[in-house]
Scaffold this motif. Structure first.
Motif, PDB file in Angstrom:
ATOM      1  N   LEU A  27       0.836  -1.205   0.000  1.00 35.48           N
ATOM      2  CA  LEU A  27       0.000   0.000   0.000  1.00 35.48           C
ATOM      3  C   LEU A  27       0.871   1.256   0.000  1.00 35.48           C
ATOM      4  O   LEU A  27       0.568   2.233  -0.691  1.00 35.48           O
ATOM      5  N   LYS A  28       1.961   1.200   0.737  1.00 38.56           N
ATOM      6  CA  LYS A  28       2.878   2.346   0.778  1.00 38.56           C
ATOM      7  C   LYS A  28       3.588   2.519  -0.567  1.00 38.56           C
ATOM      8  O   LYS A  28       3.701   3.645  -1.071  1.00 38.56           O
ATOM      9  N   GLU A  29       4.071   1.430  -1.169  1.00 37.57           N
ATOM     10  CA  GLU A  29       4.748   1.512  -2.466  1.00 37.57           C
ATOM     11  C   GLU A  29       3.840   2.129  -3.529  1.00 37.57           C
ATOM     12  O   GLU A  29       4.288   2.898  -4.374  1.00 37.57           O
ATOM     13  N   LEU A  30       2.572   1.779  -3.485  1.00 34.94           N
ATOM     14  CA  LEU A  30       1.605   2.268  -4.464  1.00 34.94           C
ATOM     15  C   LEU A  30       1.015   3.627  -4.102  1.00 34.94           C
ATOM     16  O   LEU A  30       0.180   4.159  -4.816  1.00 34.94           O
ATOM     17  N   LYS A  31       1.427   4.135  -2.950  1.00 32.55           N
ATOM     18  CA  LYS A  31       0.941   5.412  -2.422  1.00 32.55           C
ATOM     19  C   LYS A  31      -0.569   5.392  -2.172  1.00 32.55           C
ATOM     20  O   LYS A  31      -1.250   6.403  -2.310  1.00 32.55           O
ATOM     21  N   PHE A  32      -1.077   4.224  -1.819  1.00 31.29           N
ATOM     22  CA  PHE A  32      -2.480   4.097  -1.433  1.00 31.29           C
ATOM     23  C   PHE A  32      -2.648   4.243   0.078  1.00 31.29           C
ATOM     24  O   PHE A  32      -3.759   4.234   0.575  1.00 31.29           O
ATOM     25  N   ASP A  33      -1.549   4.366   0.810  1.00 31.33           N
ATOM     26  CA  ASP A  33      -1.624   4.437   2.264  1.00 31.33           C
ATOM     27  C   ASP A  33      -2.045   5.810   2.775  1.00 31.33           C
ATOM     28  O   ASP A  33      -2.440   5.956   3.924  1.00 31.33           O
ATOM     29  N   GLU A  34      -1.976   6.821   1.912  1.00 28.43           N
ATOM     30  CA  GLU A  34      -2.459   8.152   2.271  1.00 28.43           C
ATOM     31  C   GLU A  34      -2.850   8.895   0.999  1.00 28.43           C
ATOM     32  O   GLU A  34      -2.307   8.625  -0.065  1.00 28.43           O
ATOM     33  N   PRO A  35      -3.810   9.801   1.099  1.00 30.02           N
ATOM     34  CA  PRO A  35      -4.252  10.509  -0.104  1.00 30.02           C
ATOM     35  C   PRO A  35      -3.146  11.392  -0.664  1.00 30.02           C
ATOM     36  O   PRO A  35      -2.382  11.985   0.077  1.00 30.02           O
ATOM     37  N   GLN A  36      -3.059  11.423  -1.974  1.00 28.46           N
ATOM     38  CA  GLN A  36      -2.088  12.259  -2.685  1.00 28.46           C
ATOM     39  C   GLN A  36      -2.872  13.261  -3.522  1.00 28.46           C
ATOM     40  O   GLN A  36      -3.999  12.989  -3.920  1.00 28.46           O
ATOM     41  N   GLN A  37      -2.257  14.379  -3.831  1.00 30.08           N
ATOM     42  CA  GLN A  37      -2.909  15.363  -4.699  1.00 30.08           C
ATOM     43  C   GLN A  37      -3.202  14.764  -6.069  1.00 30.08           C
ATOM     44  O   GLN A  37      -4.258  14.951  -6.640  1.00 30.08           O
ATOM     45  N   SER A  38      -2.229  14.025  -6.606  1.00 32.51           N
ATOM     46  CA  SER A  38      -2.370  13.454  -7.944  1.00 32.51           C
ATOM     47  C   SER A  38      -3.227  12.192  -7.959  1.00 32.51           C
ATOM     48  O   SER A  38      -3.664  11.751  -9.005  1.00 32.51           O
ATOM     49  N   GLN A  39      -3.439  11.608  -6.807  1.00 31.28           N
ATOM     50  CA  GLN A  39      -4.178  10.351  -6.718  1.00 31.28           C
ATOM     51  C   GLN A  39      -4.979  10.348  -5.416  1.00 31.28           C
ATOM     52  O   GLN A  39      -4.450  10.035  -4.365  1.00 31.28           O
ATOM     53  N   PRO A  40      -6.243  10.685  -5.466  1.00 29.80           N
ATOM     54  CA  PRO A  40      -7.023  10.813  -4.233  1.00 29.80           C
ATOM     55  C   PRO A  40      -7.482   9.482  -3.631  1.00 29.80           C
ATOM     56  O   PRO A  40      -8.211   9.467  -2.666  1.00 29.80           O
ATOM     57  N   ILE A  41      -7.029   8.354  -4.198  1.00 26.99           N
ATOM     58  CA  ILE A  41      -7.421   7.042  -3.681  1.00 26.99           C
ATOM     59  C   ILE A  41      -6.664   6.760  -2.391  1.00 26.99           C
ATOM     60  O   ILE A  41      -5.459   6.950  -2.320  1.00 26.99           O
ATOM     61  N   CYS A  42      -7.387   6.293  -1.395  1.00 24.58           N
ATOM     62  CA  CYS A  42      -6.758   5.961  -0.123  1.00 24.58           C
ATOM     63  C   CYS A  42      -7.369   4.670   0.412  1.00 24.58           C
ATOM     64  O   CYS A  42      -8.585   4.517   0.441  1.00 24.58           O
ATOM     65  N   VAL A  43      -6.503   3.751   0.791  1.00 20.95           N
ATOM     66  CA  VAL A  43      -6.931   2.474   1.359  1.00 20.95           C
ATOM     67  C   VAL A  43      -6.356   2.385   2.764  1.00 20.95           C
ATOM     68  O   VAL A  43      -5.142   2.417   2.946  1.00 20.95           O
ATOM     69  N   TYR A  44      -7.221   2.324   3.748  1.00 19.41           N
ATOM     70  CA  TYR A  44      -6.793   2.206   5.134  1.00 19.41           C
ATOM     71  C   TYR A  44      -6.601   0.743   5.467  1.00 19.41           C
ATOM     72  O   TYR A  44      -7.232  -0.121   4.868  1.00 19.41           O
ATOM     73  N   ARG A  45      -5.754   0.465   6.416  1.00 19.13           N
ATOM     74  CA  ARG A  45      -5.521  -0.912   6.833  1.00 19.13           C
ATOM     75  C   ARG A  45      -5.471  -0.979   8.357  1.00 19.13           C
ATOM     76  O   ARG A  45      -4.994  -0.050   9.013  1.00 19.13           O
ATOM     77  N   THR A  46      -5.976  -2.074   8.876  1.00 20.43           N
ATOM     78  CA  THR A  46      -5.977  -2.286  10.322  1.00 20.43           C
ATOM     79  C   THR A  46      -5.612  -3.726  10.613  1.00 20.43           C
ATOM     80  O   THR A  46      -6.162  -4.642  10.016  1.00 20.43           O
TER      81      THR A  46
END
Length: 135
Positions: free
Chosen positions: A69-88
């Protein structure tokens, strides 16, 4: 009047404290990007009592999920990519069979045997292959 009732009724939180707490909470929500989360993944890992698989295997899956998730930058919202996947990391999802169990919300899709290969397939098919994250 009991002591508990007296304590509860006499304890008032000053309005300034409430506004500071609200501001701190709002800042936390903004910093974490909670409003932009599209999916939340729970994975059974680091169990107190390992029933579905070994603790080491579950932690290996957890670490892999975090890393991808971190490598794909899905771990936090980005300006260029607003997709965010939380994990627990959940101590136990109460489905104690078939190796680490993983569930994705809001879909409510459950995965069994969530080892590195399965997690990678899910990432490839549902995150990379479809930027809209339709699971």
């Amino acid at each position: 009047m009991s002591k508990i009732t007296a304590i509860q009724s006499s304890h008032q939180i000053p309005k300034t404290t409430k506004s500071l707490e609200h501001e701190a909470l709002s800042n936390c929500v903004e910093t974490l990007g909670l409003a932009k989360i599209q999916r939340h993944i729970f994975i059974c890992a680091d169990q107190t009592i390992a029933n579905c698989c070994s603790k080491a295997a579950s932690l290996e899956s957890w670490e892999y999920l975090k890393k991808r998730l971190k490598e794909l930058k899905f771990d936090e919202p980005q300006q260029s990519q607003p997709i965010c996947v939380y994990r627990t990391k959940a101590n136990c999802l109460r489905v104690c069979c078939s190796r680490p169990i993983m569930v994705v919300y809001p879909d409510g899709v459950w995965y069994r045997q969530a080892n590195l290969e399965v997690i990678e397939r899910i990432v490839q098919e549902h995150l990379i292959g479809n930027k809209a994250i339709r699971w």
